[in-house]
Design an enzyme around this catalytic site. Structure first.
Site, short mmCIF file in Angstrom:
data_model
loop_
_atom_site.label_atom_id
_atom_site.label_comp_id
_atom_site.label_asym_id
_atom_site.label_seq_id
_atom_site.Cartn_x
_atom_site.Cartn_y
_atom_site.Cartn_z
CG HIS A 209 -29.88 -2.43 102.83
ND1 HIS A 209 -28.78 -2.19 102.05
CD2 HIS A 209 -30.91 -1.73 102.27
CE1 HIS A 209 -29.11 -1.36 101.07
NE2 HIS A 209 -30.40 -1.07 101.18
CG ASP B 117 -28.02 -0.76 108.40
OD1 ASP B 117 -28.30 0.45 108.50
OD2 ASP B 117 -28.35 -1.46 107.41
CD GLN C 6 -34.91 2.08 106.72
OE1 GLN C 6 -35.87 2.77 107.08
NE2 GLN C 6 -34.44 2.12 105.49
CE LYS D 85 -31.82 4.65 103.90
NZ LYS D 85 -32.78 4.35 102.83
CB CYS E 136 -31.13 -3.29 98.96
SG CYS E 136 -31.03 -2.12 97.60
#
Length: 406
Positions: free
Chosen positions: A121, A198, A201, A224, A361
């Site tokens: 991302h 990251d 997700q 999220k 993104c």
């Protein structure tokens, strides 16, 4: 998991959009919020709205207890060893930028290497791109396999003795690829590099154990994972954070201030300058309570069933190209022959079906895929196979519509 009870907890799902029952398939962008989280935030503003850490009055004490209690819930949720390792911020983007601005500026020099992947991302690409430029370092990319996965042989070849930082997404927001973080951490540490993950997700969908993963930094966002917008978390190993300088200066993060010099509070507060995101943190704590009560194992199992069902249904539709590996997280990114993703999303929206369309993104990844944009359907704990059937029916209608137009 009682899917009816789960869906009943999300007020927004019980509405019609454009004359059809809402089918929300965009949780990778922002998940929906259950009633217990909404009620907890409402309770804060109605009953004990006050600043934290600064006052001795009752409202301030209650707010501080709830705020710091949320920090401990986050610590438990990702199995960090200490609450000092949990920093509240605006989200994943802020967390990664903090590492780049603080750790990166002090530990990366001319000729050093920063290693990332093309599936990142923009939030886990641009900070490293800019750091490399400023420090005259080399930005390197781990090659991807044809299906969008990483091979450990490539990881080992790309990370060298010159590598200072490795930054990798845990789960790709486009491909659904689940990267082998624990193995990448081992290679990174063997070469003397730190690993930044990251987790935007992954934290909402699978059980996270940062100690087992052995990552050095792990960033994720509340919005999220059933929480409010504007709140996120940066986890960092205590020994690293203690030796890092803050990147925001002002109230709340200071110890003593003199005319020409100042000292900082201890962890984690030295990284939380200004009035913190109090309601957001408390809401995130409530979201973690909600997810823990369901159990992350059950959430993961439910999503595995959904993605398997969705892939099977999409396989049966001619002209649909699905990107990414077969074994993946609960999202599917795809294109339909002859239909632009934005047109597809518009037609589906007319049927009450919310999907994402665009470059997500991840423009370098779009170039790698050889496309300008894709559509994405992402699933979460409140989605059902019936909703996937509605989604597939919507795809068929879209194909027929554009077939007639052509």
């Amino acid at each position: 998991m009682d899917i009816k009870a789960v869906r009943d907890a999300f007020p927004i799902l019980h509405q019609d959009v454009n004359g059809h029952p809402l089918v929300y398939l965009d949780s990778s962008a922002t998940s929906q919020t259950p009633t217990p989280v909404i009620d907890k935030i409402d309770d804060y503003y109605k009953r004990y709205n006050s600043n934290v850490h600064r006052g001795v009055h009752t409202l301030g004490s209650v707010a501080t207890d709830e705020y710091e209690g949320a920090r401990d819930k986050v610590r438990s949720f990702i199995n960090a060893s200490n609450t000092k390792e949990i920093i509240f911020n605006r989200g994943t983007t802020t967390g990664i930028n903090t590492v780049a601005e603080s750790y990166g500026m002090d530990h990366v020099g001319e000729g050093d290497e920063i290693v990332i992947t093309q599936m990142e991302h923009h939030s886990n690409l641009i900070p490293w791109q800019q750091l490399a430029k400023r420090k005259k370092a080399t930005l390197k990319y781990i090659p991807m396999q044809e299906d969008g996965t990483l091979a450990m042989s490539d990881v080992k070849e790309t990370i060298t003795d010159k590598t200072k930082i490795v930054a990798v997404t845990h789960v790709s927001n486009v491909l659904g690829t689940i990267n082998p973080i624990k193995e990448i951490a081992e290679v990174s540490h063997e070469k003397g590099a730190v690993l930044v993950v990251d987790g935007a997700q992954s934290a909402p969908h699978i059980k996270i154990d940062v100690q087992d993963l052995d990552c050095d930094f792990f960033a994720f966002s509340g919005h999220k994972m059933c929480g409010p917008t504007g709140i996120g978390v940066l986890y960092g190993k205590k020994e690293l954070l203690e030796n890092m300088e803050p990147v925001e200066f002002g109230g709340e993060m200071i110890d003593f201030v003199n005319l020409y010099d100042s000292t900082w509070k201890e962890l984690p507060w030295k990284f939380e300058g200004g009035t913190p995101i109090i309601a957001g943190a408390i809401g995130l704590g409530a979201a973690i309570d909600y997810l823990q009560n369901l159990s992350m194992e059950e959430v993961e199992k439910h999503e595995e069933e959904l993605i398997e069902y969705a892939l099977e249904k999409l396989d049966a539709i001619d002209g649909v190209t699905v990107y990414g590996p077969r074994e993946r997280a609960g999202l599917v990114t795809f294109n339909v022959d002859g239909v632009h993703p934005h047109d597809l999303a518009t037609v589906l929206d007319a049927e009450g079906i919310a999907v994402r369309a665009g470059h997500h993104c991840a423009q370098p990844l779009m170039k790698w895929l050889g496309v300008n944009a894709t559509a994405r359907a992402s699933f979460y704990l409140y989605n059902t196979t019936d909703e996937i059937d509605s989604f597939v029916e919507g795809l068929q209608k879209t194909k027929e519509y554009f077939g007639d137009v052509i």
